[in-house]
Design a protein around this motif. Structure first.
Motif, mmCIF file in Angstrom:
data_model
loop_
_atom_site.group_PDB
_atom_site.id
_atom_site.type_symbol
_atom_site.label_atom_id
_atom_site.label_comp_id
_atom_site.label_asym_id
_atom_site.label_seq_id
_atom_site.Cartn_x
_atom_site.Cartn_y
_atom_site.Cartn_z
ATOM 1 N N GLY B 52 0.752 -1.285 0.107
ATOM 2 C CA GLY B 52 0.128 0.023 0.026
ATOM 3 C C GLY B 52 1.052 1.270 0.073
ATOM 4 N N ASP B 53 0.150 2.381 -0.573
ATOM 5 C CA ASP B 53 1.031 3.532 -0.589
ATOM 6 C C ASP B 53 1.637 3.892 0.816
ATOM 7 O OD1 ASP B 53 1.070 3.566 -3.140
ATOM 8 O OD2 ASP B 53 -0.247 5.077 -3.658
ATOM 9 N N ASP B 54 0.911 3.740 1.515
ATOM 10 C CA ASP B 54 1.180 4.223 3.141
ATOM 11 C C ASP B 54 1.607 3.350 3.998
ATOM 12 O OD1 ASP B 54 -1.316 3.080 3.389
ATOM 13 O OD2 ASP B 54 -2.252 4.404 4.464
ATOM 14 N N ALA B 55 2.014 2.289 3.337
ATOM 15 C CA ALA B 55 2.647 1.055 4.243
ATOM 16 C C ALA B 55 3.889 1.766 4.909
ATOM 17 C CB ALA B 55 2.962 -0.217 3.364
ATOM 18 N N LEU B 56 4.425 1.103 5.919
ATOM 19 C CA LEU B 56 5.641 1.278 6.663
ATOM 20 C C LEU B 56 6.697 0.482 6.249
ATOM 21 C CD1 LEU B 56 7.883 2.886 8.131
ATOM 22 C CD2 LEU B 56 6.895 1.944 10.348
ATOM 23 N N LEU B 90 8.260 5.758 15.587
ATOM 24 C CA LEU B 90 7.387 6.350 14.714
ATOM 25 C C LEU B 90 5.984 6.062 15.038
ATOM 26 C CD1 LEU B 90 9.269 4.951 11.247
ATOM 27 C CD2 LEU B 90 9.284 7.288 12.271
ATOM 28 N N GLY B 91 5.879 5.398 16.101
ATOM 29 C CA GLY B 91 4.608 5.227 16.570
ATOM 30 C C GLY B 91 3.344 4.490 15.745
ATOM 31 N N ARG B 92 3.890 3.494 15.144
ATOM 32 C CA ARG B 92 3.254 2.647 14.248
ATOM 33 C C ARG B 92 3.735 1.390 14.014
ATOM 34 N NH1 ARG B 92 2.348 4.260 8.194
ATOM 35 N NH2 ARG B 92 1.717 1.970 8.063
ATOM 36 N N PRO B 93 3.045 0.486 13.615
ATOM 37 C CA PRO B 93 3.745 -1.114 13.186
ATOM 38 C C PRO B 93 4.361 -1.046 12.015
ATOM 39 C CG PRO B 93 1.316 -1.317 13.140
ATOM 40 C CD PRO B 93 1.664 0.421 13.803
ATOM 41 N N ILE B 94 5.343 -1.851 11.732
ATOM 42 C CA ILE B 94 6.005 -1.854 10.346
ATOM 43 C C ILE B 94 5.250 -2.831 9.655
ATOM 44 C CG2 ILE B 94 8.083 -2.845 9.367
ATOM 45 C CD1 ILE B 94 9.778 -1.722 11.697
ATOM 46 N N ASP B 95 4.979 -2.791 8.195
ATOM 47 C CA ASP B 95 4.479 -3.705 7.462
ATOM 48 C C ASP B 95 5.330 -4.590 6.795
ATOM 49 O OD1 ASP B 95 1.436 -2.300 7.706
ATOM 50 O OD2 ASP B 95 2.562 -0.575 7.098
ATOM 51 N N ALA B 96 6.234 -4.326 6.521
ATOM 52 C CA ALA B 96 7.256 -5.224 5.720
ATOM 53 C C ALA B 96 8.662 -4.636 5.687
ATOM 54 C CB ALA B 96 6.731 -5.103 4.204
ATOM 55 N N VAL B 97 9.370 -5.757 5.655
ATOM 56 C CA VAL B 97 10.947 -5.320 5.663
ATOM 57 C C VAL B 97 11.565 -5.561 4.357
ATOM 58 C CG1 VAL B 97 13.001 -6.259 6.979
ATOM 59 C CG2 VAL B 97 10.947 -5.855 8.300
ATOM 60 N N LEU B 98 12.722 -5.005 3.895
ATOM 61 C CA LEU B 98 13.330 -5.422 2.877
ATOM 62 C C LEU B 98 15.031 -5.394 3.267
ATOM 63 C CD1 LEU B 98 13.789 -2.703 0.121
ATOM 64 C CD2 LEU B 98 12.551 -2.323 2.382
ATOM 65 N N PRO B 99 15.724 -6.059 2.384
ATOM 66 C CA PRO B 99 17.270 -5.939 2.781
ATOM 67 C C PRO B 99 17.683 -4.655 2.163
ATOM 68 C CG PRO B 99 16.724 -7.907 1.238
ATOM 69 C CD PRO B 99 15.445 -7.031 1.352
ATOM 70 N N GLY B 193 5.124 2.821 1.616
ATOM 71 C CA GLY B 193 5.112 2.014 0.598
ATOM 72 C C GLY B 193 5.240 2.567 -1.086
ATOM 73 N N ARG B 194 4.767 3.804 -0.969
ATOM 74 C CA ARG B 194 4.897 4.502 -2.444
ATOM 75 C C ARG B 194 6.363 4.987 -2.681
ATOM 76 N NH1 ARG B 194 2.323 4.478 -6.097
ATOM 77 N NH2 ARG B 194 4.314 4.252 -7.078
ATOM 78 N N GLU B 195 7.145 5.248 -1.619
ATOM 79 C CA GLU B 195 8.759 5.463 -2.036
ATOM 80 C C GLU B 195 9.201 4.213 -2.333
ATOM 81 O OE1 GLU B 195 9.271 9.196 1.271
ATOM 82 O OE2 GLU B 195 9.491 7.220 1.914
ATOM 83 N N ALA B 196 8.914 3.090 -1.486
ATOM 84 C CA ALA B 196 9.653 1.952 -1.727
ATOM 85 C C ALA B 196 9.278 1.517 -3.332
ATOM 86 C CB ALA B 196 9.052 0.790 -1.006
ATOM 87 N N LYS B 197 8.053 1.602 -3.705
ATOM 88 C CA LYS B 197 7.717 1.147 -5.213
ATOM 89 C C LYS B 197 8.547 2.086 -5.984
ATOM 90 C CE LYS B 197 3.298 1.226 -3.778
ATOM 91 N NZ LYS B 197 1.931 1.072 -3.635
ATOM 92 N N ASP B 198 8.729 3.472 -5.764
ATOM 93 C CA ASP B 198 9.343 4.297 -6.767
ATOM 94 C C ASP B 198 10.837 4.119 -6.737
ATOM 95 O OD1 ASP B 198 6.766 5.297 -7.292
ATOM 96 O OD2 ASP B 198 7.120 7.253 -6.165
ATOM 97 N N HIS B 199 11.390 3.926 -5.627
ATOM 98 C CA HIS B 199 12.913 3.860 -5.793
ATOM 99 C C HIS B 199 13.727 2.493 -5.338
ATOM 100 C CE1 HIS B 199 12.175 8.107 -5.962
ATOM 101 N NE2 HIS B 199 11.494 8.165 -4.903
#
Lengths: 367, 367
Positions: B52-56, B90-99, B193-199
């Protein structure tokens, strides 16, 4: 007690002496304090026993090599950023601030930080002098944790440190101070009011002011400032013995900035060929040998002073040819307990000599 | 996609190659991953476009000198402690991790961290290979902030870092890794999520698995694993050119752990006196010269491989006398853009040679 412009200057003079050569030259802290006094009328100093048991009381000061501190100026935002971040970290406001060490610029710096935060400074500190490493604070000696601590740098970088081990904390903070250009501000050993009352070295800020005032009054009255200094030190309950260890000219000086410290040795030759004194330092003067014999050692205080003005000369300001008196004073009793000597005695700095009190080494306790 | 025991082994093989000599030997990460597979059935790998675009979404991995990583073992608690602290920060749960980097052990390590946190790993990474410094991540190249980041060490120490400047962030993190014994875990460049998808460099985890699988199948079938490796690399959309740069024996090796890096050079002599190849490395192999002529340079990949088994040999495992093939591959296109080359091209490592693509230097683009 309120600290006005005169008391601030006295504090700078007294803290410079109590730094035992370290804690950073108080000059910039004095200028920053004077600038702050254009904004607030005076700084508020409160006694330890005014603190509530559950108050949040926070020691702070600069960490790094004093040699760097006189060249790389602070942004002025470091301390407040660190204190505010600690409040966020602990989820409650800070009630009072105290110097992590009374010696040098670190004895004054918390005045401005506290004024900016809108809290008083406690008349106490964590070292009763200055020491080069953060685990040498009385709070570590007494088993309290340095963390969470917050380290801030002039560039705006901020780090929160969490570790159970205060020596690891020092290593982390030292590594950070080096990575950030050699100097950084640290808020550490957050205390309850109860802990501060039980373990802080009480009365050291007002003692520094009294010492500085005595020297100032002697100068103003044309009296011997050194005699006034010794008397003032003995009048405090903290530094019961004080006196001259040597009088001469600096004829040799080695100093380098190494591993985040200013380390080296200085040799002073007596006038008329009357012997030599050697001091070894790591930010602070650690040991004094006169003609090879130890006459003072950590945690007792050893300060190099201008022999005309009685201004203290911090280790980063030592220069070949300076005419100086070497002055010693007994450390506060809390630093002479066995558990303290293990952490701040000669052995902690790699010296093989067993600790002997300065008054015994110099016969000051013979009446 | 699920990563089972076979895919994990393939990932280790592929990531070792993509590390270009760095990212840390995958052996311990593989063991830790296998141990975790006794607890969970498989690891979950999700494509970038599922976010999702707003995922962490949080990149993580190890920072330090690989030479240290093979001697100083992790506690196993570092990654989860860092991820949990970032969630609190950040006051919110992490949605996914990447290397943070697909290369070496860092390509695998996040699998276990994600499984412990109960989130999937994204099929993407921040470097498309391994690089020695954290500001070399595509996220810095594309202008995103590394902070807040959390660095954790085996001893339990944890630091939160906040700075606007990603190069200062690298300096702080490097200083910390040195102070903490040479190796630490870092959670950095928290992304939407948006930044991850873009970069992020998408598809690199599955590419590493495919590469490793191709080598495994060639070995199992008695085929040439190198031919299979080159074909598999070209089949990915990320590494369009690949081939052998040299074949010979290591006859000279200089390597030291310096400033938190493993730096040095290695010389390979061709069999039958057929020339020499020199590689210069800073954690990763940076430049390859054959008889004095540059044949490959960062960000293109240069990996030393066992000439019999086609196992990749990370720079800390290089030894005199090893019989090796030097294999090169074109870097992902995102690393060849002008703004990327300024940060990860030869100039960023002090080489004066202008960047030239590996396929041009070796005539691989001539059909």
């Amino acid at each position: 007690m309120r600290i006005d412009r005169t008391a601030l200057t006295d504090l700078a003079q007294g803290a410079a002496f109590l730094g035992s050569g370290g804690g950073g030259d108080p000059y910039y802290s004095l200028l920053l304090g004077q600038a702050e006094l254009a904004r607030v009328e005076s700084f508020e100093l409160v006694p330890l026993d005014s603190l509530g048991d559950d108050a949040l009381v926070v020691p702070c000061g600069w960490i790094g090599a004093p040699t760097v501190s006189v060249e790389k100026l602070p942004s002025g935002l470091e301390a407040l950023a660190g204190l505010k971040r600690l409040e966020r970290e602990l989820g409650r406001p800070i009630d009072a601030v105290l110097p992590i060490e009374i010696g040098g610029g670190n004895g004054l710096a918390p005045l401005v930080s506290a004024a900016r935060l809108g809290v008083p400074v406690v008349d106490a500190d964590g070292m009763g002098r200055a020491f080069p490493e953060s685990q040498m604070a009385i709070f570590n000696i007494r088993g309290l944790s340095a963390c969470p601590s917050v380290l801030t740098a002039a560039c705006g970088a901020l780090t929160v440190i969490e570790t159970d081990d205060n020596l690891t904390h020092e290593r982390i903070a030292r590594g950070l101070s080096v990575a950030l250009g050699g100097i950084a501000h640290m808020v550490e050993y957050p205390l309850t009011g109860r802990e501060a009352k039980d373990h802080a070295i009480g009365g050291s800020v007002s003692a520094a002011i009294a010492i500085g005032a005595a020297v100032r009054r002697a100068r103003e009255g044309g009296d011997d400032p050194f005699a006034a200094l010794y008397a003032a030190l003995r009048d405090t309950s903290l530094y019961p013995y004080a006196g001259e260890l040597f009088d001469g000219k600096i004829v040799d000086l080695e100093r380098e900035t190494q591993g985040g410290f200013s380390v080296g040795r200085v040799v002073i030759e007596g006038f008329g060929g009357s012997g030599r004194m050697e001091l070894v330092f790591q930010n602070e003067n650690l040991i004094a040998r006169r003609d090879g014999d130890v006459v003072a050692m950590v945690p007792d205080l050893i300060t190099v002073m201008d022999r005309e003005t009685a201004d203290s000369i911090t280790t980063e300001r030592l220069k070949y040819g300076q005419r100086v008196k070497i002055v010693g004073a007994a450390a506060p009793a809390m630093l002479r307990e066995a558990r303290a000597l293990a952490l701040v005695g000669p052995g902690a700095f790699g010296f093989t000599d067993a600790y002997r009190p300065i008054e015994a080494l110099n016969g000051w306790d013979q009446g």
